[in-house]
Design an enzyme around this catalytic site. Structure first.
Site, PDB file in Angstrom:
ATOM      1  N   CYS A 131      14.444  33.934  88.993  1.00 43.18           N
ATOM      2  CA  CYS A 131      13.667  34.914  90.059  1.00 43.18           C
ATOM      3  C   CYS A 131      13.078  34.107  91.159  1.00 43.18           C
ATOM      4  CB  CYS A 131      12.912  35.964  89.455  1.00 43.18           C
ATOM      5  SG  CYS A 131      11.876  36.962  90.333  1.00 43.18           S
ATOM      6  N   CYS A 134       9.693  35.613  92.089  1.00 46.45           N
ATOM      7  CA  CYS A 134       8.382  35.415  91.006  1.00 46.45           C
ATOM      8  C   CYS A 134       8.022  33.997  91.177  1.00 46.45           C
ATOM      9  CB  CYS A 134       9.165  35.733  89.676  1.00 46.45           C
ATOM     10  SG  CYS A 134      10.056  37.080  89.376  1.00 46.45           S
ATOM     11  N   ASP A 135       8.948  33.015  91.085  1.00 47.59           N
ATOM     12  CA  ASP A 135       8.716  31.777  90.689  1.00 47.59           C
ATOM     13  C   ASP A 135       8.399  30.892  91.884  1.00 47.59           C
ATOM     14  OD1 ASP A 135       8.104  32.409  88.177  1.00 47.59           O
ATOM     15  OD2 ASP A 135      10.285  32.214  87.581  1.00 47.59           O
TER      16      ASP A 135
END
Ligand code: NAP
Length: 304
Positions: A131, A134-135
């Site tokens: 992701c 997200c990261d």
């Protein structure tokens, strides 16, 4: 008894709920994680009609959730462990509950596939990610690798250029699978370095990712790429383990339906990414969900 139990609150499940409840059905909607499905992890969505400048995935899904809730649907945080589909009364097993229902709509979506190579499992959350939204921000000023050549890999590689110093896009062939528009954007982006005809064979590092071992599929040579992040986008696996092989699927495990979203079992419908189909998009998930909600209502009407 319920009229319908919807499994999954992504775009397909929320839309199925909206249509089913508006058709007068008694609906329960179960979601084991956060409502919104994979779409909440998409930074910016440009191909969902009605938003000319695009919309953040999280916001779009938040709006769909609110709409479903406004119509009276409660999204219950439940992990469905199994279903029983023989006969007119179906059963859904969710944690300590066993729910009887006339119809089931499966909208359980899909999960990103893993590479299955050394270092991947151990380094998830320590540099290996599925992701970018997200990261991505953790890799500011660093070099990262993206694996895959489809829409996800190319779109997320472009997104990662916001943070990373360099994004190495590693693809097993010498042509991308992604749509032309995304390809053109990626080719223009100076921070993206394409590594063709190659696959990762090992992710290196103990406490965190330190690099990748790559194999060139043309000449079989092995090379080393020093990266701090490895983003894997090599396709999707349908979330169907709880079905215990009771429904017909295609060779990749996606549920086969007819144009009414009816599966191989009467009264059981499937919609969205979990379904066998040529195009997995929010717009097609929404279309599937609408048909599934409508079809469930028609099935009940015909039963009576
Ligand atoms: P995908 O379209 O299935 O692409 C997977 C990519 O990974 C392919 O390029 C494939 O190579 C490669 N691959 C598969 N297994 C591999 C392995 N073991 N090692 C190395 N490479 C491997 O998957 P996706 O990109 O996740 O997209 C899934 C669906 O969501 C698609 O329908 C896509 O259109 C949709 N989607 C759309 C958007 C958008 O519209 N903006 C964004 C994201 C996703 P080959 O090409 O050689 O097969």
């Amino acid at each position: 008894m319920e009229d319908t139990v919807i499994i999954g609150a992504g775009p397909a499940g929320l839309t199925a709920g909206i249509y089913a409840v508006r058709a007068g059905l008694k609906v329960r909607l179960f979601e084991k994680a956060i409502p919104g499905g994979q779409a909440i992890n998409t930074d910016w969505i440009e191909n969902y009609p009605g938003f000319p400048e695009g919309i953040a995935g999280f916001e779009l899904m938040d709006r769909m959730r609110k709409q479903a809730e406004f119509l009276g649907i409660t999204i219950e945080n439940k992990d469905v462990k199994g279903i029983e589909v023989k006969g007119d009364v179906k059963k859904v097993k969710a944690e300590k509950e066993e729910i009887e229902t006339k119809t089931i709509i499966i909208c359980s979506g899909s999960t990103p596939k893993k590479l299955g190579i050394e270092g991947e499992e151990e380094l998830i959350g320590k540099g290996v990610s599925f992701c970018a939204t997200c990261d991505g921000p953790f890799f500011r000023g660093q070099e990262v690798a993206v694996i895959g050549g489809g829409d996800s890999a190319v779109q997320e590689a472009i997104y990662l250029t916001k943070f990373a110093k360099k994004v190495h896009l590693i693809h097993r062939r010498d042509k991308l699978r992604a749509t032309k528009l995304l390809q053109e954007r990626a080719f223009k982006q100076e921070k993206i370095n394409f590594i063709w005809n190659s696959v990762p064979v090992k992710i290196l590092g103990k406490e965190a990712v330190e690099g990748l071992e790559l194999k060139n599929l043309k000449d079989e040579t092995i090379s080393y790429l020093p990266v701090k992040g490895v983003f894997v986008f090599i396709g999707l696996t349908p979330n169907t383990s709880f079905l215990n092989k009771q429904l017909k699927t295609d060779e990749s495990g996606f549920i086969i339906t007819d144009s009414e979203m009816q599966t191989s079992v009467k009264g059981v419908f499937a919609a969205g990414d979990v379904r066998s189909k040529p195009l997995r998009q929010i717009s097609t998930a929404v279309g599937d969900g609408a048909i599934a909600g409508f079809s469930a209502a028609r099935y009940i009407e015909e039963m009576q």
